[in-house]
Design a protein around this motif. Structure first.
Motif, short mmCIF file in Angstrom:
data_model
loop_
_atom_site.label_atom_id
_atom_site.label_comp_id
_atom_site.label_asym_id
_atom_site.label_seq_id
_atom_site.Cartn_x
_atom_site.Cartn_y
_atom_site.Cartn_z
N GLU A 1 36.34 37.57 39.05
CA GLU A 1 36.75 38.75 38.23
C GLU A 1 37.94 38.78 37.57
N LYS B 1 38.78 37.95 33.45
CA LYS B 1 39.89 38.90 32.68
C LYS B 1 41.12 38.17 32.15
N ASP C 1 41.74 38.02 28.39
CA ASP C 1 43.18 38.59 27.80
C ASP C 1 43.94 37.47 27.24
#
Lengths: 440, 143
Positions: B53, B57, B61
């Motif tokens: 996870e 991310k 990003d």
């Protein structure tokens, strides 16, 4: 100005007509044209009503500025046959070229239009030295594109022997060129370069060929390219100009003096405008070329904006023709690209990408040359929806996008996926074209 | 039962992979297994990490297009024939493998095989029935 050979002039009476007589002829034809479009084309009638102009207000070419412009978008808005001035029963031929969106720009010809086009192509090709002794290899594409059939009918009108090759199949083109003794080749200048290099690479001496002249058009080309083609093929290379909306190839043509293309003014009235204000510019100043078709029946157009930038020169030409000359094109006022002779608008690509679910609207068209042929690669930003863990799925997606884009453009486009945010954006508006072709 | 794999689109250009590797290093993302499928213009980097996870991310990003996919991870003996048994079981059951890569965490012990198949559930059952050890996402964290 290398070979100022004096070729026979096809229609000396008209081509060398004193300019005041030519102007009288234009004025007569213009008055008849305005009556015709006013009566038969609601689009023009409405536009004239809107500005309060009646057919009686247009007496001569000097009155042209009173008339409305026509743009490619008007053809799109009236797609496909809305601007035709005759019943469909009188239309004998339909051609189409790129529109600014997914729909093509459609043009229709009556039998008289085809006859007039053949006649003007006969004039044009005669200016390149084609006679009834010539063997003309037409390597423009045949089909909806006007290049192939336009050159074909013109050469036949002269009485030349026509080889309707269409484009591509270079080895076979070269073989027949040798075997049949082709004297004139008609194609795009970039394809002529491909043919010339193939002949050289195959080790065929120019003395084995009977080539004398080339009629090259459908894309802008430079004096540098002319020199290369003339050397490579041992010919005199002449530039021909046209656009399907106005007729097709043969709206204007270079004579052996190679000092601009004579616009056949007995059928088309050219104007050059300031592209921003739309105000007419005097001869000698660079601006946007605009045409009014004097004699066309199927699709007569008033003040059609070509978006091509050029300069007009009315001075007498060494060849004896009196028709005004337009300089080789120097650019466009819009974002239209000409790739392998095909007109391409970035908005067409935008339209296709927008219609594919999950596909990013951010793209960059990269135009380049490979072996003298233009190539088009379209970089498309990859979205999460497009991402896969398998190469196969991503490549399938690339093929699907390429297929959709290519079929709308009428031109093969490679798709290359790029990471999100990697394509240039300027002033909030995307920069959509990177033209890396070398122009000599 | 399944393991989450992260697939990342990387342009096939000098420096692109280095930049990605630096991102992982900077963020302290530990790779359990890694493979790259390459084409002329791009590669798909596939990896198994402990904390997918956070890794997904971080990559998102940083502007990467990343996608999570369920894959099967199995542990086989790190010796000749170690892989054959597992592949045989899948083949016998008519399950074709889309792609596969392997990783050995410590020499001489077990090797980790990562599979992508069409029918995960069936493949997992076939492997379990053949006595092949399946590795779960939780176990990946402890590898």
């Amino acid at each position: 100005m290398t070979k100022q050979t004096r070729h026979a002039i096809w229609d000396k009476t008209v081509e060398c007509m004193p300019r005041d007589q030519l102007r009288d002829l234009q004025n007569r034809r213009l008055r008849a044209l305005i009556k015709r479009v006013y009566a038969n084309v609601p689009f023009y009638r409405d536009k004239m009503h809107a500005t309060g102009v009646t057919p009686g207000d247009v007496k001569s070419v000097e009155d042209l500025p009173k008339l409305p412009f026509t743009d490619k978008t008007d053809l799109r808005d009236n797609y496909p046959f809305g601007l035709f001035a005759v019943p469909q029963s009188q239309i004998v031929r339909i051609h189409a070229s790129s529109g600014t969106t997914g729909k093509p720009t459609v043009v229709g010809y009556t039998a008289n239009d085809i006859d007039m086009w053949s006649e003007l192509m006969a004039r044009s090709m005669s200016a390149a030295g084609v006679t009834n002794q010539s063997i003309v290899q037409v390597a423009y594409g045949y089909g909806l594109f006007t290049g192939g059939l336009g050159a074909h009918y013109g050469a036949e009108r002269i009485g030349a022997s026509v080889i309707p090759m269409s484009g591509g199949n270079t080895q076979r083109q070269v073989m027949l060129m040798q075997d049949f003794g082709t004297t004139t080749i008609a194609c795009t200048p970039s394809y002529a370069m491909v043919l010339g290099e193939a002949i050289r690479d195959m080790g065929i001496p120019l003395s084995n060929l009977k080539l004398q002249s080339g009629v090259f058009g459908a894309e802008p080309w430079t004096e540098g390219t002319r020199k290369r083609l003339e050397t490579l093929l041992g010919i005199s290379a002449q530039d021909i100009y046209g656009l399907s909306e106005i007729m097709g190839p043969g709206v204007s043509m270079e004579c052996p003096w190679q000092a601009g293309m004579h616009i056949w003014e007995d059928h088309f009235v050219p104007e050059v405008l300031d592209p921003d204000t739309g105000k007419p510019l005097p001869f000698g100043q660079q601006g946007e070329l605009v045409f009014t078709t004097l004699t066309k029946e199927g699709l007569p157009l008033l003040r059609y904006r070509t978006h091509d930038l050029t300069v007009l020169d009315p001075m007498p030409c060494g060849c004896g023709r009196t028709h005004v000359r337009m300089r080789k094109l120097v650019g466009r006022t819009d974002d239209m690209l000409i790739i392998r002779g095909v007109n391409v608008f970035p908005s067409q690509v935008e339209g296709v990408l927008g219609s594919l679910p999950g596909v990013s609207p951010h793209f960059l068209m990269v135009v380049n040359t490979k072996n003298n042929m233009d190539t088009l690669e379209i970089r498309v930003e990859l979205t999460r929806e497009m991402m896969s863990d398998t190469v196969r799925e991503i490549e399938d997606l690339q093929k699907r996008i390429s297929g959709s884009v290519s079929s709308v453009l009428g031109l093969h486009a490679e798709i290359r996926l790029s990471p999100p945010g990697s394509l240039p954006r300027s002033e909030g508006k995307a920069k959509r074209v990177l033209d890396e072709r070398k122009r000599e | 039962m399944y393991v989450k794999q992260i697939s990342v689109f990387i342009e096939n250009q000098p420096g692109k992979l280095a930049a990605f590797a630096e991102l992982l290093a900077r963020e302290g993302i530990d790779l359990v297994a890694l493979s790259i499928a390459d084409t002329t213009n791009f590669g798909i980097l596939r990896c198994i990490v402990c904390d997918y996870e956070r890794a997904a991310k971080v990559m998102g990003d940083a502007g990467y297009t990343a996608r999570l996919t369920d894959v099967l991870a199995i542990s086989v003996p790190d010796r000749p024939g170690g892989m054959a048994g597992a592949i045989h079981a899948l083949t016998a059951a008519g399950i074709s493998i889309e792609y596969l890569y392997s990783f050995v965490r410590s020499a001489g012990h077990n090797a980790l095989l990562i599979f992508r198949v069409e029918n995960l559930e069936k493949a997992a059952k076939v492997l379990a029935d053949a006595g092949v050890a399946l590795i779960s996402q939780e176990e990946v964290r402890t590898l």
